[in-house]
Each structure stands twice: as C-alpha cells, then as structure tokens.
Design a protein around this motif. Structure first.
Motif, mmCIF file in Angstrom:
data_model
loop_
_atom_site.group_PDB
_atom_site.id
_atom_site.type_symbol
_atom_site.label_atom_id
_atom_site.label_comp_id
_atom_site.label_asym_id
_atom_site.label_seq_id
_atom_site.Cartn_x
_atom_site.Cartn_y
_atom_site.Cartn_z
ATOM 1 N N ILE A 122 -34.212 50.235 21.374
ATOM 2 C CA ILE A 122 -33.991 51.685 21.361
ATOM 3 C C ILE A 122 -33.840 52.146 19.917
ATOM 4 C CG2 ILE A 122 -32.478 53.568 22.070
ATOM 5 C CD1 ILE A 122 -31.608 51.811 24.434
ATOM 6 N N ASP A 123 -34.739 53.034 19.495
ATOM 7 C CA ASP A 123 -34.674 53.612 18.156
ATOM 8 C C ASP A 123 -33.994 54.972 18.264
ATOM 9 O OD1 ASP A 123 -35.053 54.837 15.716
ATOM 10 O OD2 ASP A 123 -37.246 54.837 15.806
ATOM 11 N N ALA A 124 -32.739 55.014 17.846
ATOM 12 C CA ALA A 124 -31.981 56.274 17.883
ATOM 13 C C ALA A 124 -31.634 56.676 16.447
ATOM 14 C CB ALA A 124 -30.721 56.098 18.721
ATOM 15 N N ALA A 125 -32.605 56.491 15.554
ATOM 16 C CA ALA A 125 -32.388 56.659 14.109
ATOM 17 C C ALA A 125 -31.672 57.975 13.795
ATOM 18 C CB ALA A 125 -33.721 56.596 13.371
ATOM 19 N N TYR A 126 -32.216 59.043 14.332
ATOM 20 C CA TYR A 126 -31.657 60.366 14.043
ATOM 21 C C TYR A 126 -30.582 60.739 15.075
ATOM 22 C CZ TYR A 126 -31.874 65.445 15.041
ATOM 23 O OH TYR A 126 -31.578 66.743 15.385
ATOM 24 N N ALA A 127 -30.943 60.764 16.362
ATOM 25 C CA ALA A 127 -30.039 61.341 17.369
ATOM 26 C C ALA A 127 -28.928 60.398 17.782
ATOM 27 C CB ALA A 127 -30.843 61.798 18.586
ATOM 28 N N GLY A 128 -29.017 59.144 17.378
ATOM 29 C CA GLY A 128 -27.931 58.217 17.691
ATOM 30 C C GLY A 128 -26.586 58.729 17.199
ATOM 31 N N SER A 129 -26.586 59.376 16.029
ATOM 32 C CA SER A 129 -25.330 59.905 15.493
ATOM 33 C C SER A 129 -24.690 60.900 16.459
ATOM 34 C CB SER A 129 -25.574 60.586 14.137
ATOM 35 O OG SER A 129 -25.984 59.638 13.173
ATOM 36 N N ALA A 130 -25.533 61.718 17.123
ATOM 37 C CA ALA A 130 -24.989 62.720 18.048
ATOM 38 C C ALA A 130 -24.279 62.067 19.234
ATOM 39 C CB ALA A 130 -26.120 63.626 18.551
ATOM 40 N N CYS A 131 -24.680 60.843 19.550
ATOM 41 C CA CYS A 131 -24.135 60.173 20.739
ATOM 42 C C CYS A 131 -22.678 59.735 20.569
ATOM 43 C CB CYS A 131 -25.022 59.000 21.142
ATOM 44 S SG CYS A 131 -26.700 59.538 21.562
ATOM 45 N N ILE A 132 -22.082 59.987 19.394
ATOM 46 C CA ILE A 132 -20.628 59.790 19.285
ATOM 47 C C ILE A 132 -19.887 60.921 20.000
ATOM 48 C CG2 ILE A 132 -20.781 58.517 17.088
ATOM 49 C CD1 ILE A 132 -19.682 61.074 15.692
ATOM 50 N N CYS A 133 -20.575 62.024 20.304
ATOM 51 C CA CYS A 133 -19.965 63.131 21.057
ATOM 52 C C CYS A 133 -20.204 62.896 22.544
ATOM 53 C CB CYS A 133 -20.593 64.466 20.675
ATOM 54 S SG CYS A 133 -20.443 64.883 18.935
ATOM 55 N N PRO A 134 -19.163 63.023 23.369
ATOM 56 C CA PRO A 134 -19.330 62.740 24.805
ATOM 57 C C PRO A 134 -20.472 63.541 25.438
ATOM 58 C CG PRO A 134 -17.004 63.039 24.267
ATOM 59 C CD PRO A 134 -17.769 63.339 23.015
ATOM 60 N N GLU A 135 -20.672 64.788 24.984
ATOM 61 C CA GLU A 135 -21.696 65.620 25.631
ATOM 62 C C GLU A 135 -23.125 65.161 25.328
ATOM 63 O OE1 GLU A 135 -19.628 66.465 23.213
ATOM 64 O OE2 GLU A 135 -20.432 68.039 21.906
ATOM 65 N N PHE A 136 -23.299 64.266 24.349
ATOM 66 C CA PHE A 136 -24.643 63.753 24.042
ATOM 67 C C PHE A 136 -24.810 62.286 24.453
ATOM 68 C CE2 PHE A 136 -24.192 67.163 20.796
ATOM 69 C CZ PHE A 136 -25.228 67.961 21.238
ATOM 70 N N ARG A 137 -23.725 61.628 24.805
ATOM 71 C CA ARG A 137 -23.779 60.190 25.049
ATOM 72 C C ARG A 137 -24.738 59.817 26.186
ATOM 73 N NH1 ARG A 137 -24.393 55.999 26.874
ATOM 74 N NH2 ARG A 137 -23.291 54.018 26.522
ATOM 75 N N HIS A 138 -24.931 60.768 27.146
ATOM 76 C CA HIS A 138 -25.771 60.429 28.309
ATOM 77 C C HIS A 138 -27.200 60.072 27.917
ATOM 78 C CE1 HIS A 138 -28.057 64.279 28.452
ATOM 79 N NE2 HIS A 138 -26.982 64.732 27.836
ATOM 80 N N TYR A 139 -27.629 60.511 26.730
ATOM 81 C CA TYR A 139 -28.991 60.151 26.305
ATOM 82 C C TYR A 139 -29.150 58.645 26.112
ATOM 83 C CZ TYR A 139 -29.971 65.111 25.550
ATOM 84 O OH TYR A 139 -30.172 66.457 25.723
ATOM 85 N N LEU A 140 -28.035 57.950 25.946
ATOM 86 C CA LEU A 140 -28.088 56.483 25.804
ATOM 87 C C LEU A 140 -27.842 55.759 27.134
ATOM 88 C CD1 LEU A 140 -26.255 55.704 22.420
ATOM 89 C CD2 LEU A 140 -28.716 55.652 22.889
ATOM 90 N N ASP A 141 -27.665 56.504 28.216
ATOM 91 C CA ASP A 141 -27.447 55.830 29.499
ATOM 92 C C ASP A 141 -28.609 54.881 29.778
ATOM 93 O OD1 ASP A 141 -25.136 57.225 29.780
ATOM 94 O OD2 ASP A 141 -25.828 58.518 31.415
ATOM 95 N N GLY A 142 -28.287 53.670 30.123
ATOM 96 C CA GLY A 142 -29.315 52.643 30.327
ATOM 97 C C GLY A 142 -29.399 51.683 29.158
ATOM 98 N N VAL A 143 -28.642 51.957 28.108
ATOM 99 C CA VAL A 143 -28.669 51.092 26.925
ATOM 100 C C VAL A 143 -28.275 49.657 27.285
ATOM 101 C CG1 VAL A 143 -26.301 51.730 26.249
ATOM 102 C CG2 VAL A 143 -27.864 50.837 24.527
ATOM 103 N N GLU A 144 -27.529 49.504 28.390
ATOM 104 C CA GLU A 144 -27.142 48.150 28.812
ATOM 105 C C GLU A 144 -28.363 47.314 29.186
ATOM 106 O OE1 GLU A 144 -26.260 50.969 30.168
ATOM 107 O OE2 GLU A 144 -26.766 51.039 32.292
ATOM 108 N N LEU A 145 -29.503 47.965 29.415
ATOM 109 C CA LEU A 145 -30.725 47.217 29.749
ATOM 110 C C LEU A 145 -31.504 46.818 28.486
ATOM 111 C CD1 LEU A 145 -31.881 49.458 32.742
ATOM 112 C CD2 LEU A 145 -30.707 47.234 32.850
ATOM 113 N N ALA A 146 -31.060 47.290 27.333
ATOM 114 C CA ALA A 146 -31.805 47.032 26.089
ATOM 115 C C ALA A 146 -31.398 45.708 25.464
ATOM 116 C CB ALA A 146 -31.574 48.165 25.094
ATOM 117 N N ASP A 147 -32.298 45.199 24.622
ATOM 118 C CA ASP A 147 -31.997 44.002 23.825
ATOM 119 C C ASP A 147 -31.449 44.372 22.456
ATOM 120 O OD1 ASP A 147 -33.196 41.720 25.516
ATOM 121 O OD2 ASP A 147 -34.736 43.271 25.525
ATOM 122 N N SER A 148 -31.831 45.563 21.968
ATOM 123 C CA SER A 148 -31.401 45.963 20.627
ATOM 124 C C SER A 148 -31.438 47.481 20.510
ATOM 125 C CB SER A 148 -32.301 45.316 19.565
ATOM 126 O OG SER A 148 -33.668 45.554 19.841
#
Lengths: 432, 432
Positions: free
Chosen positions: A276-302
């Motif tokens: 998962i390349d979250a180069a830019y928007a990964g930073s936003a995922c520290i806010c609870p209202e944006f974290r859902h974009y990473l839902d499924g990250v448990e299926l990733a290798d990196s």
C-alpha cells in the motif's frame, strides 16, 4: 584569503561552528520572513547560473559572507519556493522548525548507523519511532516490532517500492528459479505513481510485465478489483506468474483511493505481495475520520507513507512497514568482514543496512521523533484538518464559480479543477 | 502542554525557528567540546532504549528542553561517536562546519529538485559543482558537462553502483533480449565493497554470475588483469555475457588499488561497462602526488567517490560521473503527466530524477559547494596530507614495535596492522 597553515585549519572548531551556524540560522529566518516577496516559480532561463559562478573551484578559502551573498544573488532567484504560502503544487510548505532541528542534530552528530553497533541509539530510536508512527496510524500489530513485523525509514517511496519488489521477487524466484524472472507480473492502476514502473524495471522485471490497469471517472479513478482479478487470471493462463500488487491511498494526480480491503482479498487469494502506497494521504490517516481509507491494511504485506509530504517533516523521510522483515533481509543483507560484530551475530539487534538499498544511512529517526514530540499527535491532527478545511473552502469557491468545475471529488487537501468549455472562459483569454 | 488552537499553531514561525535552532546549535557545539568525555563506542546493551522512552507518541506537544534532555540522557550514551578524535574505525571525524551549514541551507530551503523546473538552482548548482569536483580530480573532459558527460550527487556508492549496473544491463539487454538477464556477468576482486554484490542481486542478475576474483598478498590485494581476462574468456566459452567490471581505488579492508589502466584496456577489448569505485581514496586524488592512482580513468565509463568519507562533507554525499548520461536516462527516466514541462521537453536542461533511483531529491549540491568554497582546494589538500602524515607516523611507530606488524603497505590514511604471533604477545594477554 585564509591561511594554509595546518595549525590554524580547524574545520570543526566549536566556536567557528557556533558563529557560522548562527549566521546561517539568521539567514534562513530572513528567507522565511521575506519568502512572499519572491515569485513562487523561478523566472530564470536554462543555463542562467553558469554565467554567475566561476567554472573551477577556488584554491583559497572564501568567507561565509561571500557564500551567503551568492546564495542571495544567484541561488534564491533560481529557486521554486516550496515553503512559500503561495506555492500550491505538489506538497507545499511542509518544513517545520521541529523537522529542521531534527535534521540539524542528525547532521551534527553525523553518525553512520548502518548496523546496531555503529550507533545503537540510531537503530533503536528508529525502531521505537516507527512503532509510534504505526500506532498513530492504528496499523495492525503485525506491522510493529512489538508484533514481530517492523518499520524502517527510507529516503523516498521509490526506495521503499524497490526494496519490497526485490523481497517479493526473490521469495518467488527461490521457488520457480531465477531464469523465470521475465515471467513475473506486477499490477497497479493507471493512477499509480510512476515510481512503481521505474522500480519494476530497476529490479529486472520487464516493463511489458507491468499491468497498468485502467481506471475511470465512474469509479473515481480507483483500481477495480474485478479488472485486477481478470488480469491475474489472464496472466496465469498465459503462463505468467503474478507477483506484486500496489494499491494507492491518495494518488498523485487526483487523490484517488484504491479499495484496500477488496484488493487485499484478491492478493491473498492469488498469493501476491500486497503493498500500500500511502505516500501523501497516509499522513491524514492519523485522524480517526480518515483512518477508514486504510481499512483492509491487515491484508497487506507492506505499507509506506511519507511524513516529508504532509506531516511537517523536512525532506527526506519515508516510513516503510513490513510484516516479514526476514524477507527484506534475505534480499538485502550483506556480510562483509568489516561489518561483523557480536551484537549482529547474536540476532538480538536490528541491522538496518539489511532493510534498505544503501549500506550507509543517516540518523533520520531523530527528525521524525522530534517532529512528533514537538507537535504532539493533537497538533499534527490539527495541521491535517486545517489543510483539509482550506481545501474544502477552495472547493466551495470553485463550485460557485461558473467558469470552473471540480473534476474529481475531493477527499483530502487536493482539489482537481479546470476551466469549463464555455463562453465565460473566453473572457479570461485562456484556452481551456 | 501547548495550545491546540490552530490560531497559535505555527510550525515554521521565524522567531520560534530562530530561538529553537540556536538552542540546538549551542547543544551541538557543547557536544563537540565535550566529545572526548564519551567512550568512543557505546556501552549500551541491545534494547536499552525501549525502557527509557514511552512506547507511544505524545498527544500534546513537548518542550525543546525536554527533547534535548532526552538526547543527552538517552541518545548520546547510545551513540558511537564518529566525530570523536579517538574514533579510528571507518571514516572518522569527517564532519565540518562548512558541511553542516550546507546541510542547514538544504534543509531550510527544503526544495525538492527532481527536475529543473522544480528549482533550477538546485539542478544547475549540482552540475556546476560536479564539474568543479571533476576538475579537482583532473578527470578527462568526457566526464564533465562541459565535455558532454556529466555528474550527479547520490546519497551513497550503493546507489551509484545500482544506477550504473542498470544502465549497463539495459544497454546490453536491448541487444540480446530481456530473457538473457541471467547470462550477464559482473567482475570484481574479492576486496571489492560488498555493495557491488548487493547491487548485482538488486538489479536481477543472479549472484552466481558475480565473479569474485581472488587477490593475494603478493599483488598487494589488487585485481589481476590476467585473472580478469581468463575469467572473461571462460565465461564467453560457457555462453555467458560479460557485462560490468568494477575496479576499486582504495579498498575498504586494506586500501588496495586495482590497476585502472590495465583493467580498462581489458574492459574496452571486451566491451564491458567499466566502473571505478574510489569512494574513500578518491578524495586523496585531488593531491597531485596521489592522482596517478586514477591513471587510466579515461578508459572508464563511470567513476564514483564520496566526499562524505574523506573530504569534510557531512553525510550524505556521493559523486558519480558518467561519460554517457543518455544511458542512465534511458534506464531511469519516468514520464508522469504531473512532471511534464516546457523546459524538460526542450532538452535544454538536466532532470536529475532520471539520473538516480528516487524521484525526490534533496539540494545536496549546496553542501558540497560550500565545503569546497569555505575550505578551498588548498586547505582540502592540506587536510588529506595531514591525515596521511598521521597515518605514516603511526605506521612508523608500529614498525618499531616488535609486538606488531604492518600487514599491507600503507598507501593513504589506512594502516593495516596486527599482533605478531610471538612470545611478546602473551604479555598483552591477548590472543593474536
């Protein structure tokens, strides 16, 4: 003109260090104070600097005043001012005092932390701060050192992509044989950052084996799980070996988000390395209202994201987490005589040289650690929300203006808009 | 505890910037003043830092004083002090005030100079300073921009090696087909830095195709041209394709120098890409008395050396020159929509993103430019000569002491010595 006597040549004299450094601090502070007086984009013509500087190095030393005068007269006019409040391209104004002093400490201590013994603090702080950052993003514990995964700081996403591609490539080639490298296939959407294709070619996979899957307006330019599965099935039938899937959270061109959960299920079904390349928007995922974009990250290798893009961290700082550090190490370890030591051989320590391309490495963890501590999670979330609110406000102004249209729904701080094809555009004298 | 109001959150306020930065300058100056009070090698045990720092990021901001207290109490005891006058491993005490202020300007301006338009000064200063450095080394004009070659600043030799390997690989594969990647062979001596084998594997060439040619005491651990030619002939007979030769000027373990001229002739005869790795000893070649070690460089395709090792330049700074930039660009260029601009399309400018692995890049040229100007060629030569004279003096002390012996002839500032197998060693209580 300077003395040539070795007795007076003291390139790191603490008093000279303090005087020169403070002069440069004042210089940079003045630059920030006056930054809006500069045109954001440099107005120079190609080759402008050749005529302003000598074509050979000086034989005698020159004063810092002379150097700073040349920075003012010749360098600053040739800059595009990324820290200007008026710079709206790419990732603007991301420098912070905290990031700067972190870099200063890194540069001043100037340790080369290739393995643990070369500076234990450099390694251990990096592991700790990568776990901090992973927890800020609510990553599954399998990506943290505390859960037998782990993170590393690279200079750029490109490096993170290359290292994960190599780990994935070698794991598969160990099973099917090195001669089958030209059968390996990598999947991503046509919105994926160009660094992926560059990385694919770099690690020896033919560019014709890169499946650049089409996206469309109707799916807001996200990668279609069905298109992915169809492509994988076609490749398997044709004798290829599906290897690697890259999903993006916040693409460069329009901020699109690939459906991580659905893509992850396909990756697991076909045993692809899922990055998962979250180069830019990964930073936003520290806010609870944006974290859902990473839902499924448990299926990733990196997963990778760049605090140097949107988390007030000066260049360069890319976080990469992997679930199986062993796979990075198997591809990237080196075992020179001059690097051997008891700590490494005990396997009680991390040797980050085996998690990256280069042997040498800067003590980047200081910078991220200080950025997080000096701001705190609360202020970092405020910073993200403030940028998003500014983008929302701009989007609403565009929506009210009949000359422009918003092209893709805004998710983060990126607003994609364009001139409309209508009569009003003519009034601007611009060809839409 | 800090305010969470966005009105007062100003992460790059010039006054706060000045105060915090000067506090850190004083902190680093004190570190240098007292550096000899620290044991050179850290005495901590693996995992020491985990118990000293919290395991999650702070929610609220913390003061710089608190951060610096933790640096003093927890980080500095975990450092191996590379700038200590008592550090004699690897490349010691190479930081300088000039290198430091160069890094500060790079970090403060925080431009991302991936292509010319992103900050023309970053590109043009790099080209100019690479020509300066090339002239300081008396490189043939074919390696300079002024002679249609050119140079680029990388972070490390590893990156320079990977980029040249990829350029060589792709040039050959364009002729023989991508499926023949497993036939490509790379040659070097058994004294070559481990980064070469790592690079070979990284670019997809099987490690079994790396010819690690034996060296011996009798040839002072230099690569034998005859051994090279024999290996090439054997490989050709066996159906392999000789691709790349790496010669080293100043090897890591003992400072050996490969015979550049004779190896270069073989490289030209068999059409191999010939790279010279002068990471450490390249710096010495700015002095006329050491320049002869580079004789034959005109036969090479590329050369790299690291001012961050022995030319008073803080990490990271690796100079790479190539005769045919086109070959780097063909392998490493990327062509994303968001990077297109008139200057790049005119081909009047250098876009350094196409000369390196990553897209993003720091403005490293400022650092090297300031190091050269603030010291001048004269002082830089004094610095090299002073280090070499210290090494000579140490070598003579070792020679006078019957307990020790010098193992390999000293050429630069590296002295290889060991305890002798004799009765006197017993007196030291050390097993030789």
């Amino acid at each position: 003109m300077g003395s040539l006597s070795t007795n007076t040549f003291s390139p790191l004299d603490p008093n000279g260090f303090t005087n020169d450094s403070k002069m440069v601090i004042d210089f940079i502070a003045d630059y920030y104070k006056n930054i809006e007086n500069n045109p954001v984009q440099s107005q120079v013509k190609p080759g402008y600097l050749l005529s302003q500087l000598p074509d050979t190095a000086p034989y005698c030393q020159e004063s810092l005043e002379d150097v700073l005068k040349d920075v003012t007269d010749s360098i600053i006019p040739g800059l595009t001012h990324w820290q200007s409040p008026n710079f709206f391209a790419y990732f603007q104004a991301n420098a912070s005092t905290a990031g700067f002093v972190g870099e200063m400490l890194c540069t001043g201590l100037n340790v080369v932390g290739f393995n643990w013994i070369a500076s234990p603090a450099a390694t251990e702080l990096e592991s700790i701060v990568m776990d901090w950052m992973g927890k800020m993003l609510k990553l599954p514990s399998t990506f943290l050192f505390s859960g037998n995964g782990g993170g590393v700081l690279h200079g750029s996403t490109c490096e993170a992509i290359v290292c994960t591609l190599v780990a994935a490539r070698d794991e598969t080639l160990r099973m099917i044989g090195a001669e089958n490298i030209t059968k390996l296939v990598v999947y991503a959407s046509d919105q994926t950052h160009s660094t992926l294709l560059k990385g694919v070619k770099l690690v020896g996979i033919p560019s014709s084996n890169f499946r650049c899957l089409s996206t469309s307006f109707s799916s807001e330019f996200s990668l279609s799980p069905q298109a992915l599965e169809d492509a994988i099935e076609n490749d398997i039938k044709a004798g290829f070996v599906p290897l690697f899937l890259c999903a993006t959270v916040g693409t460069t061109a329009c901020g699109a988000v690939d459906p991580v959960m659905d893509l992850g299920k396909i990756a697991r079904k076909y045993n692809l390395w899922f990055h998962i390349d979250a180069a830019y928007a990964g930073s936003a995922c520290i806010c609870p209202e944006f974290r859902h974009y990473l839902d499924g990250v448990e299926l990733a290798d990196s997963l990778s994201m760049n605090p140097h893009k949107w988390l007030l961290t000066n260049m360069d700082c890319c976080c990469l987490w992997v679930k199986q550090p062993r796979l990075l190490i198997e591809s990237l370890s080196s075992d020179a005589e001059f690097l051997r030591n008891n700590a490494s051989e005990s396997s009680d320590v991390v040797d980050y040289k085996d998690w990256q391309i280069a042997l040498s490495r800067r003590f980047r963890a200081l910078k991220l650690w200080i950025v997080i501590r000096r701001h705190g999670l609360a202020n970092l979330m405020c910073h993200i929300r403030s940028d998003v609110n500014l983008a929302k406000r701009f989007e609403s102004l565009v929506a009210k203006d009949s000359r422009f249209e918003v092209v893709v729904r805004r998710r983060f701080s990126l607003v994609c808009f364009r001139l409309k094809h209508n009569d009003e555009c003519q009034g601007l004298g611009i060809e839409p």
